[in-house]
Design a protein around this motif. Structure first.
Motif, PDB file in Angstrom:
ATOM      1  N   PHE A  22      12.847   2.018 -17.929  1.00 54.86           N
ATOM      2  CA  PHE A  22      14.178   1.858 -17.333  1.00 54.86           C
ATOM      3  C   PHE A  22      14.461   2.984 -16.336  1.00 54.86           C
ATOM      4  CE2 PHE A  22      18.803   2.791 -17.654  1.00 54.86           C
ATOM      5  CZ  PHE A  22      19.276   1.641 -17.055  1.00 54.86           C
ATOM      6  N   GLU A  23      14.207   4.216 -16.742  1.00 53.04           N
ATOM      7  CA  GLU A  23      14.463   5.358 -15.847  1.00 53.04           C
ATOM      8  C   GLU A  23      13.538   5.305 -14.627  1.00 53.04           C
ATOM      9  OE1 GLU A  23      16.907   7.536 -15.923  1.00 53.04           O
ATOM     10  OE2 GLU A  23      17.721   6.893 -17.848  1.00 53.04           O
ATOM     11  N   ALA A  24      12.284   4.919 -14.820  1.00 56.90           N
ATOM     12  CA  ALA A  24      11.343   4.827 -13.697  1.00 56.90           C
ATOM     13  C   ALA A  24      11.756   3.731 -12.715  1.00 56.90           C
ATOM     14  CB  ALA A  24       9.935   4.573 -14.217  1.00 56.90           C
ATOM     15  N   ALA A  65      21.184  -2.311 -12.432  1.00 57.20           N
ATOM     16  CA  ALA A  65      20.918  -1.524 -13.641  1.00 57.20           C
ATOM     17  C   ALA A  65      20.856  -2.400 -14.891  1.00 57.20           C
ATOM     18  CB  ALA A  65      21.967  -0.429 -13.810  1.00 57.20           C
ATOM     19  N   VAL A  66      21.792  -3.306 -15.045  1.00 54.21           N
ATOM     20  CA  VAL A  66      21.806  -4.166 -16.230  1.00 54.21           C
ATOM     21  C   VAL A  66      20.572  -5.067 -16.235  1.00 54.21           C
ATOM     22  CG1 VAL A  66      23.049  -6.042 -17.387  1.00 54.21           C
ATOM     23  CG2 VAL A  66      24.312  -4.083 -16.478  1.00 54.21           C
ATOM     24  N   GLN A  67      20.250  -5.639 -15.104  1.00 55.79           N
ATOM     25  CA  GLN A  67      19.061  -6.492 -14.988  1.00 55.79           C
ATOM     26  C   GLN A  67      17.793  -5.701 -15.305  1.00 55.79           C
ATOM     27  OE1 GLN A  67      18.634  -8.130 -11.051  1.00 55.79           O
ATOM     28  NE2 GLN A  67      16.545  -8.765 -11.413  1.00 55.79           N
ATOM     29  N   ALA A  72      13.191  -4.169 -18.855  1.00 62.33           N
ATOM     30  CA  ALA A  72      12.417  -3.223 -19.667  1.00 62.33           C
ATOM     31  C   ALA A  72      12.353  -3.683 -21.119  1.00 62.33           C
ATOM     32  CB  ALA A  72      13.033  -1.825 -19.567  1.00 62.33           C
ATOM     33  N   LEU A  73      13.481  -4.107 -21.662  1.00 58.82           N
ATOM     34  CA  LEU A  73      13.505  -4.557 -23.057  1.00 58.82           C
ATOM     35  C   LEU A  73      12.723  -5.847 -23.241  1.00 58.82           C
ATOM     36  CD1 LEU A  73      17.193  -3.728 -23.990  1.00 58.82           C
ATOM     37  CD2 LEU A  73      15.128  -2.571 -24.802  1.00 58.82           C
ATOM     38  N   TYR A  74      12.804  -6.740 -22.283  1.00 56.52           N
ATOM     39  CA  TYR A  74      12.070  -8.003 -22.384  1.00 56.52           C
ATOM     40  C   TYR A  74      10.564  -7.736 -22.473  1.00 56.52           C
ATOM     41  CZ  TYR A  74      10.378 -12.684 -21.432  1.00 56.52           C
ATOM     42  OH  TYR A  74       9.720 -13.884 -21.514  1.00 56.52           O
ATOM     43  N   HIS A  75      10.068  -6.847 -21.631  1.00 56.63           N
ATOM     44  CA  HIS A  75       8.639  -6.515 -21.675  1.00 56.63           C
ATOM     45  C   HIS A  75       8.270  -5.910 -23.023  1.00 56.63           C
ATOM     46  CE1 HIS A  75       7.151  -7.492 -17.680  1.00 56.63           C
ATOM     47  NE2 HIS A  75       8.355  -7.171 -17.243  1.00 56.63           N
ATOM     48  N   LYS A  76       9.132  -5.067 -23.534  1.00 57.22           N
ATOM     49  CA  LYS A  76       8.875  -4.451 -24.835  1.00 57.22           C
ATOM     50  C   LYS A  76       8.734  -5.518 -25.916  1.00 57.22           C
ATOM     51  CE  LYS A  76      11.251  -1.717 -28.322  1.00 57.22           C
ATOM     52  NZ  LYS A  76      12.319  -0.742 -28.538  1.00 57.22           N
ATOM     53  N   PHE A  77       9.679  -6.433 -25.974  1.00 56.67           N
ATOM     54  CA  PHE A  77       9.668  -7.426 -27.050  1.00 56.67           C
ATOM     55  C   PHE A  77       8.591  -8.486 -26.849  1.00 56.67           C
ATOM     56  CE2 PHE A  77      13.892  -5.564 -27.613  1.00 56.67           C
ATOM     57  CZ  PHE A  77      13.791  -5.223 -28.946  1.00 56.67           C
ATOM     58  N   GLY A 113      26.793  -1.773 -24.150  1.00 56.87           N
ATOM     59  CA  GLY A 113      25.971  -2.497 -23.191  1.00 56.87           C
ATOM     60  C   GLY A 113      24.557  -2.742 -23.678  1.00 56.87           C
ATOM     61  N   MET A 114      24.021  -1.820 -24.480  1.00 59.05           N
ATOM     62  CA  MET A 114      22.676  -2.017 -25.017  1.00 59.05           C
ATOM     63  C   MET A 114      22.649  -3.237 -25.930  1.00 59.05           C
ATOM     64  SD  MET A 114      19.544  -1.220 -25.218  1.00 59.05           S
ATOM     65  CE  MET A 114      19.557   0.315 -24.350  1.00 59.05           C
ATOM     66  N   ALA A 115      23.664  -3.388 -26.758  1.00 68.92           N
ATOM     67  CA  ALA A 115      23.722  -4.547 -27.649  1.00 68.92           C
ATOM     68  C   ALA A 115      23.778  -5.843 -26.850  1.00 68.92           C
ATOM     69  CB  ALA A 115      24.925  -4.446 -28.586  1.00 68.92           C
ATOM     70  N   ARG A 116      24.560  -5.855 -25.771  1.00 69.45           N
ATOM     71  CA  ARG A 116      24.641  -7.074 -24.947  1.00 69.45           C
ATOM     72  C   ARG A 116      23.281  -7.353 -24.303  1.00 69.45           C
ATOM     73  NH1 ARG A 116      28.667  -6.016 -27.341  1.00 69.45           N
ATOM     74  NH2 ARG A 116      27.324  -7.074 -28.792  1.00 69.45           N
TER      75      ARG A 116
END
Length: 133
Positions: A22-24, A65-67, A72-77, A113-116
């Motif tokens: 996310f930061e990168a 930022a939200v996208q 990042a989370l989608y790739h993780k999961f 926002g993380m939960a959403r």
């Protein structure tokens, strides 16, 4: 959850956590040098590195930022079955993210926002699973 020890393959590199990615993403594709520093940094240095290079951040960051967190989370999961099973195991419950420092707070975005973001990723994973069947 964004700092859980699940490395993520993105592009040509592994990112130690979703938060590293996310930061990168704040600096990709136009400043791969800064993104690489962030990728290799210890977790406790991420915020400091991002802030130090804030002027080089992508110009559209406030809009994406939200996208990018969802990305990042989608790739993780997608890449970690055990983490995906935990998220999918929440069913359709509304999620609450309780952590000392939530990445979205830096942007003045919505409360929790993380939960959403996790809920959106969960929905996308479920859609993809149903498309596969």
């Amino acid at each position: 959850m964004p700092q859980s020890p699940h490395a993520i393959l993105y592009g040509d590199g592994y990112y130690p956590t979703a938060l590293h990615l996310f930061e990168a993403l704040k600096f990709l594709p136009h400043r791969p040098d800064i993104a690489e520093m962030i990728r290799q940094a210890p977790s406790n240095a991420l915020a400091r590195l991002s802030k130090r290079h804030a002027r080089a951040m992508r110009a559209d960051w406030d809009y994406v930022a939200v996208q990018m967190m969802d990305e990042a989370l989608y790739h993780k999961f997608c890449q970690h079955v055990e983490a995906r099973e935990v998220l999918l195991g929440t069913g359709s419950s509304q999620l609450v993210f309780e952590a000392g420092e939530e990445p979205f707070r830096d942007f003045g975005l919505q409360e929790n926002g993380m939960a959403r973001s996790l809920e959106r990723v969960r929905s996308k994973l479920l859609r993809n699973l149903s498309d596969d069947n």
